[in-house]
Design a protein around this motif. Structure first.
Motif, PDB file in Angstrom:
ATOM      1  N   GLU A   1       0.833  -1.206   0.000  1.00 47.66           N
ATOM      2  CA  GLU A   1       0.000   0.000   0.000  1.00 47.66           C
ATOM      3  C   GLU A   1       0.865   1.253   0.000  1.00 47.66           C
ATOM      4  N   LEU A   2       1.970   1.190   0.738  1.00 44.85           N
ATOM      5  CA  LEU A   2       2.916   2.305   0.755  1.00 44.85           C
ATOM      6  C   LEU A   2       3.457   2.553  -0.649  1.00 44.85           C
ATOM      7  N   GLY A   3       3.776   1.457  -1.362  1.00 41.21           N
ATOM      8  CA  GLY A   3       4.280   1.581  -2.724  1.00 41.21           C
ATOM      9  C   GLY A   3       3.234   2.151  -3.670  1.00 41.21           C
ATOM     10  N   ARG A   4       1.985   1.725  -3.507  1.00 41.56           N
ATOM     11  CA  ARG A   4       0.919   2.255  -4.367  1.00 41.56           C
ATOM     12  C   ARG A   4       0.704   3.745  -4.124  1.00 41.56           C
ATOM     13  N   THR A   5       0.808   4.138  -2.863  1.00 39.47           N
ATOM     14  CA  THR A   5       0.654   5.560  -2.531  1.00 39.47           C
ATOM     15  C   THR A   5       1.755   6.385  -3.192  1.00 39.47           C
ATOM     16  N   ALA A   6       2.983   5.912  -3.096  1.00 38.47           N
ATOM     17  CA  ALA A   6       4.109   6.623  -3.704  1.00 38.47           C
ATOM     18  C   ALA A   6       3.947   6.694  -5.221  1.00 38.47           C
ATOM     19  N   HIS A   7       3.503   5.596  -5.833  1.00 43.98           N
ATOM     20  CA  HIS A   7       3.337   5.569  -7.287  1.00 43.98           C
ATOM     21  C   HIS A   7       2.249   6.544  -7.722  1.00 43.98           C
ATOM     22  N   ARG A   8       1.128   6.525  -7.024  1.00 46.87           N
ATOM     23  CA  ARG A   8       0.030   7.429  -7.374  1.00 46.87           C
ATOM     24  C   ARG A   8       0.467   8.892  -7.275  1.00 46.87           C
TER      25      ARG A   8
ATOM     26  N   LEU B   1       2.192  14.096  -9.625  1.00 47.71           N
ATOM     27  CA  LEU B   1       3.171  15.187  -9.626  1.00 47.71           C
ATOM     28  C   LEU B   1       3.863  15.338 -10.973  1.00 47.71           C
ATOM     29  N   LEU B   2       4.132  14.201 -11.626  1.00 48.16           N
ATOM     30  CA  LEU B   2       4.787  14.244 -12.938  1.00 48.16           C
ATOM     31  C   LEU B   2       3.794  14.505 -14.065  1.00 48.16           C
ATOM     32  N   ARG B   3       2.488  14.470 -13.726  1.00 47.78           N
ATOM     33  CA  ARG B   3       1.428  14.728 -14.708  1.00 47.78           C
ATOM     34  C   ARG B   3       1.524  13.757 -15.893  1.00 47.78           C
ATOM     35  N   VAL B   4       1.584  12.489 -15.537  1.00 47.76           N
ATOM     36  CA  VAL B   4       1.819  11.444 -16.531  1.00 47.76           C
ATOM     37  C   VAL B   4       0.507  10.839 -17.013  1.00 47.76           C
ATOM     38  N   ASP B   5       0.445  10.544 -18.298  1.00 43.90           N
ATOM     39  CA  ASP B   5      -0.671   9.797 -18.870  1.00 43.90           C
ATOM     40  C   ASP B   5      -0.284   8.321 -18.834  1.00 43.90           C
ATOM     41  N   GLU B   6      -0.835   7.586 -17.876  1.00 44.53           N
ATOM     42  CA  GLU B   6      -0.446   6.183 -17.715  1.00 44.53           C
ATOM     43  C   GLU B   6      -1.014   5.264 -18.794  1.00 44.53           C
TER      44      GLU B   6
ATOM     45  N   THR C   1      -0.300   5.656 -21.795  1.00 46.48           N
ATOM     46  CA  THR C   1       0.787   5.547 -22.771  1.00 46.48           C
ATOM     47  C   THR C   1       1.621   4.304 -22.478  1.00 46.48           C
ATOM     48  N   PRO C   2       1.870   3.458 -23.471  1.00 43.99           N
ATOM     49  CA  PRO C   2       2.686   2.254 -23.250  1.00 43.99           C
ATOM     50  C   PRO C   2       4.040   2.605 -22.632  1.00 43.99           C
ATOM     51  N   GLY C   3       4.377   1.887 -21.577  1.00 45.97           N
ATOM     52  CA  GLY C   3       5.666   2.085 -20.921  1.00 45.97           C
ATOM     53  C   GLY C   3       5.686   3.180 -19.869  1.00 45.97           C
ATOM     54  N   ALA C   4       4.623   3.991 -19.794  1.00 47.24           N
ATOM     55  CA  ALA C   4       4.623   5.106 -18.851  1.00 47.24           C
ATOM     56  C   ALA C   4       4.639   4.612 -17.405  1.00 47.24           C
ATOM     57  N   ARG C   5       3.827   3.607 -17.114  1.00 48.65           N
ATOM     58  CA  ARG C   5       3.766   3.096 -15.745  1.00 48.65           C
ATOM     59  C   ARG C   5       5.122   2.557 -15.311  1.00 48.65           C
ATOM     60  N   GLU C   6       5.756   1.812 -16.194  1.00 49.80           N
ATOM     61  CA  GLU C   6       7.056   1.235 -15.861  1.00 49.80           C
ATOM     62  C   GLU C   6       8.118   2.326 -15.672  1.00 49.80           C
ATOM     63  N   THR C   7       8.008   3.384 -16.450  1.00 53.50           N
ATOM     64  CA  THR C   7       8.962   4.488 -16.322  1.00 53.50           C
ATOM     65  C   THR C   7       8.789   5.203 -14.985  1.00 53.50           C
ATOM     66  N   VAL C   8       7.540   5.371 -14.555  1.00 52.78           N
ATOM     67  CA  VAL C   8       7.290   5.980 -13.244  1.00 52.78           C
ATOM     68  C   VAL C   8       7.853   5.081 -12.146  1.00 52.78           C
ATOM     69  N   GLN C   9       7.657   3.770 -12.281  1.00 51.55           N
ATOM     70  CA  GLN C   9       8.175   2.858 -11.262  1.00 51.55           C
ATOM     71  C   GLN C   9       9.702   2.883 -11.233  1.00 51.55           C
ATOM     72  N   ALA C  10      10.304   2.970 -12.414  1.00 56.26           N
ATOM     73  CA  ALA C  10      11.761   3.077 -12.467  1.00 56.26           C
ATOM     74  C   ALA C  10      12.240   4.358 -11.792  1.00 56.26           C
ATOM     75  N   THR C  11      11.455   5.411 -11.914  1.00 60.81           N
ATOM     76  CA  THR C  11      11.785   6.682 -11.265  1.00 60.81           C
ATOM     77  C   THR C  11      11.785   6.523  -9.751  1.00 60.81           C
ATOM     78  N   LEU C  12      10.784   5.809  -9.225  1.00 68.58           N
ATOM     79  CA  LEU C  12      10.728   5.575  -7.781  1.00 68.58           C
ATOM     80  C   LEU C  12      11.865   4.662  -7.333  1.00 68.58           C
ATOM     81  N   ASP C  13      12.217   3.675  -8.156  1.00 71.57           N
ATOM     82  CA  ASP C  13      13.348   2.813  -7.819  1.00 71.57           C
ATOM     83  C   ASP C  13      14.644   3.621  -7.779  1.00 71.57           C
ATOM     84  N   LEU C  14      14.788   4.547  -8.729  1.00 70.02           N
ATOM     85  CA  LEU C  14      15.953   5.432  -8.746  1.00 70.02           C
ATOM     86  C   LEU C  14      15.980   6.291  -7.487  1.00 70.02           C
ATOM     87  N   ALA C  15      14.831   6.851  -7.125  1.00 70.06           N
ATOM     88  CA  ALA C  15      14.749   7.698  -5.934  1.00 70.06           C
ATOM     89  C   ALA C  15      15.135   6.914  -4.684  1.00 70.06           C
TER      90      ALA C  15
END
Length: 206
Positions: free
Chosen positions: A135-142, A147-152, A154-168
């Motif tokens: 749930e903590l991970g879902r909150t961070a992803h949402r 904040l990034l104003r992403v259209d999820e 779009t193919p690959g957008a969700r994975e890119t956001v998750q990669a961003t959180l992994d980087l953070a």
């Protein structure tokens, strides 16, 4: 005629006590780790009796469950307060990344690390922690998506956001033992430029 001070309602006192215990549990877990964070230690840090602490959290596992839920709320509140001050412009994405890295710095993140490490070798604790951590991970992803104003869509957008959180998270871990601010700033600047290229904005975003 002297006035009689109004008594704080019992329910309000109970909520205030629970809040103090949760705040103290974050501090204790961050500073003392899993083995040093007991209900008795947390009660002393919070300035409440052990009996009052055990009324809210009979066992350390109950305390940890409450702690993780509390950390989710704290993170959400922190991001919402910071997000209000984000400005539009060419460096907005970099500002957002700085906010996201903030999720993985400070006492809340250090406390979470101690809990996760303990859960890795304790199956009973792991079963309790896993759904809360998810749930903590879902909150961070949402929040990252918003904040990034992403259209999820779009193919690959969700994975890119998750990669961003992994980087953070990785950058946050890198700062546990030394000041890594200069390298972190360079990495975030480059990743921001990458995100601005590969992530189309959500409809209506400016």
């Amino acid at each position: 005629m002297p006035t009689t001070p109004l008594r704080e309602p019992r329910q309000d006192r109970s909520r205030a006590t629970r809040q103090r215990l949760l705040d103290a549990s974050v501090q204790c877990m961050a500073e003392l780790g899993w083995s040093g964070t007991t209900v008795a230690v947390v009660a002393e840090r919070a300035g409440v009796s052990r009996g009052a602490a055990q009324h809210h959290f009979p066992t350390r596992e109950d305390l940890v469950t409450g702690l993780i839920e509390h950390m989710t709320e704290v993170r959400a509140a922190e991001i919402e307060s910071v997000a209000a001050g984000l400005r539009s412009g060419p460096r907005r994405t970099e500002q957002v990344l700085t906010v996201l890295v903030g999720l993985y710095r400070g006492p809340v993140f250090r406390a979470a690390l101690h809990v996760w490490t303990a859960a890795a070798v304790d199956e009973t604790l792991r079963d309790k922690v896993r759904p809360l951590e998810a749930e903590l991970g879902r909150t961070a992803h949402r929040m990252a998506v918003e904040l990034l104003r992403v259209d999820e869509e779009t193919p690959g957008a969700r994975e890119t956001v998750q990669a961003t959180l992994d980087l953070a998270r990785g950058l946050g871990l890198g700062e546990l033992l030394r000041d890594d601010s200069a390298r972190r700033a360079r990495v975030l600047r480059q990743w921001a430029a990458t995100l601005d290229t590969v992530l189309p904005p959500a409809s209506g975003a400016t």
